[in-house]
Design an enzyme around this catalytic site. Sequence first.
Site, PDB file in Angstrom:
ATOM      1  N   GLU A  93      12.734  80.846  48.909  1.00 29.64           N
ATOM      2  CA  GLU A  93      11.653  81.434  49.693  1.00 29.64           C
ATOM      3  C   GLU A  93      12.135  81.927  51.051  1.00 29.64           C
ATOM      4  OE1 GLU A  93       8.841  82.192  48.617  1.00 29.64           O
ATOM      5  OE2 GLU A  93       8.451  80.920  46.873  1.00 29.64           O
ATOM      6  N   ARG A 127      12.044  85.975  51.957  1.00 26.92           N
ATOM      7  CA  ARG A 127      11.072  86.322  52.997  1.00 26.92           C
ATOM      8  C   ARG A 127      11.742  86.540  54.354  1.00 26.92           C
ATOM      9  NH1 ARG A 127       5.347  83.390  51.523  1.00 26.92           N
ATOM     10  NH2 ARG A 127       5.865  82.678  49.434  1.00 26.92           N
ATOM     11  N   ASP A 140      10.925  84.550  36.296  1.00 27.27           N
ATOM     12  CA  ASP A 140      10.581  85.969  36.373  1.00 27.27           C
ATOM     13  C   ASP A 140      11.623  86.831  37.067  1.00 27.27           C
ATOM     14  OD1 ASP A 140       9.982  84.563  38.676  1.00 27.27           O
ATOM     15  OD2 ASP A 140       8.111  85.618  39.095  1.00 27.27           O
ATOM     16  N   GLU A 157       2.026  91.743  42.333  1.00 32.41           N
ATOM     17  CA  GLU A 157       2.817  92.256  41.213  1.00 32.41           C
ATOM     18  C   GLU A 157       2.195  93.474  40.532  1.00 32.41           C
ATOM     19  OE1 GLU A 157       4.267  88.469  42.361  1.00 32.41           O
ATOM     20  OE2 GLU A 157       2.232  88.987  41.694  1.00 32.41           O
ATOM     21  N   THR A 203      12.569  90.938  45.745  1.00 34.77           N
ATOM     22  CA  THR A 203      11.376  90.442  45.070  1.00 34.77           C
ATOM     23  C   THR A 203      10.243  90.113  46.043  1.00 34.77           C
ATOM     24  OG1 THR A 203      10.676  88.961  43.277  1.00 34.77           O
ATOM     25  CG2 THR A 203      11.960  87.982  45.084  1.00 34.77           C
TER      26      THR A 203
END
Length: 701
Positions: free
Chosen positions: A332, A336, A465, A600, A689
């Site tokens: 994360e 980010r 994913d 998404e 992502t």
Amino acid sequence: MFSPQRKDFVSLTLGDQYSRGYTNGKHRRQSCWRKWKQLSRLQRSLILLLLAFLFICGILSFSSLTEQWRGLSDRSVKEDWVEMDNRGLRPIPPGLLPKPPAAVPGVIQDIPSEVLPKLHRPSVPLLPKPPAMRKPPSKRGPPTLQKRLNVTVSHLKDRGDPVVGKEADGGTEAKTVISWRGAMIEAEKGTELQPSARGKEVGTQADFDEPTPLRPESRSCGLSLNDKNHRHSCRFNACLMAVVSEKPVDRAEAVREAFRHAWKGYKAFAWGHDELKPISKTHSEWFGLGLTMIDALDTMWILGMKDEFEEARKWVQTELSFSKNVDVNLFESTIRILGGLLSTHHLTGDTMFLDKANEIGSRLMPAFKTPSKIPFSDVNIGKGTAHPPRWTTDSTVAEVTSIQLEFRELSRLTGDPQYKEAVEEVTKQVHNLEGKHDGLVPMFINTNSGKFTRRGAFTLGARADSYYEYLLKQWLQGGKKETELLEDYLQAIEGVKKNLLKQTSPSKLTFVGELSNGRLNPKMDHLVCFLPGTLALGAHNGLPDDHMDLARQLMETCYQMYAQMETGLSPEIAHFNLQYPSGRDIDVKPADRHNLLRPETVESLFYMYRFTKDEKYRDWGWLILQSFNKYTRVPSGGYTSIGNVRDPDNPVPRDKMESFFLGETLKYLFLLFSNDPELISLDKYVFNTEAHPLPIWPSTS
């Protein structure tokens, strides 16, 4: 001898005029009871049975009459929906507005946002009046368009729907809010129209019965419900096109307005903290590193919001510190914080952001100090230590294989190879590991042994994913030179087709399920909706054409996950119908009905529009934005995740705005509506992502 008997009472006889008011009820009841007892048991049973039968018939007749008195408009929405379905009529899926005919381009996609909320209620189909009270429908135009537009403001007012417009007495705008047990959420809000188009409403029922093409004189028709002289003078389609022709909605500006509103709440109640809690007007911490601030930096730059950007830049320069005794998640914080700082550096050329990126990158490196070189999930950036989660020694495959874009780019910019070497060692090991199933990977990997664990489950949802996403994007980032990445990606897509791809029985919607111990579970996370965009990106870069065909099918399914919900917003997880042709395509379990403002689907809409130029993808994104505005927008600033997408009356606000709403969702919506194809060109940038664009390396790199 005896004397005559004496009478000790007086006899009195009353006339008829006095006697008719008196009845001896007690004796009468005794008399009736005596008569009842004189009947045989068979006779009494027959009488009781007859009375019971008459009583039941009376109740049924009363219920039927009551239903007729109440009328069709008061019937439950669910009964109407089922009745229409049984009669072979397919109501328009909630949130779906069909594309207008070629003769009137732009009517639907450019509806002003003040008018659109009155036409669109994503929860239910718009039910007509009873057939006996309605004129025959017009045969002009697409039937679904006739059904969708056959509704008026006066009809909406009768149903109690919110209507925002100009009041006759003062010209002030009426503002409607929706109350959810103490939480006040704004009604749907859109871009403000220019004065020439403001305050205009749709016409009355008579305006719909005989639609005709737009005539020149229709452009001067009045749309205000308060103007009696013009109230019945114009048909709805003509008036609507007149408004649109004066000033189409600027959808990109509507996204800017949504961002300003979200930023207003963050600045007022959560400045410098990780996440906003808009309902309680406070904040929450995850890492204590201003996640929302950093995630939104490049979004503000792309949206051209320079004042807000400068405020945030000043905070990053003077307040952001990584020397804290705090555990952060490697994945994360990489996507980010590191990704956000690198992206902002590239867009602005400001080396301050690169310095900050280098600092956080170096503090994350202890995660790779494991026996297998597969990184731990958690790092203490102040102490320089790392460890697995408290409940396991495993890391998720997505976490350890979705940090490569950022660390490789950090090495290229700084000239320090340690970052690239660490993540490419992980990629190499996963490439050679046993335990894959037709290119599909399990969800967990052990940091001690470096082997896959819990091998029975395969999914493109949570915990796996972005592994597939980063195979393709690393290949693109490196100039299409790393063939082993492309091989793994192509093999995985074939594995998806072979093992996970199915269609629903009712409408043949294509979806990606999950494989568990050899059995398919028809369950699909919203996270899987990254796949249409990734497939389209691969097809754009020379991969097989059937990848784009599959992308189109999955994009339709992801949109239907929104359109078939009563709020027009997708649940976190959907289950698909494989057995009953007459049922619903999508079912949602109570525990899965929340919406976290995820990006998404709009991400894939952006890719699909960029590569196909099909306007329907913009229309779908616009409806999603309208639903966000209607059900998640908080008046004091910010947007909240909700707990129940199936209940438009009480969506259950969860009092949390994730940082990715600003970092991803609104960014992709803005890029979807932008008319500049070179704004973050997909031939020059690849998105991580978390939607932070990083440059594709020059061929000399």
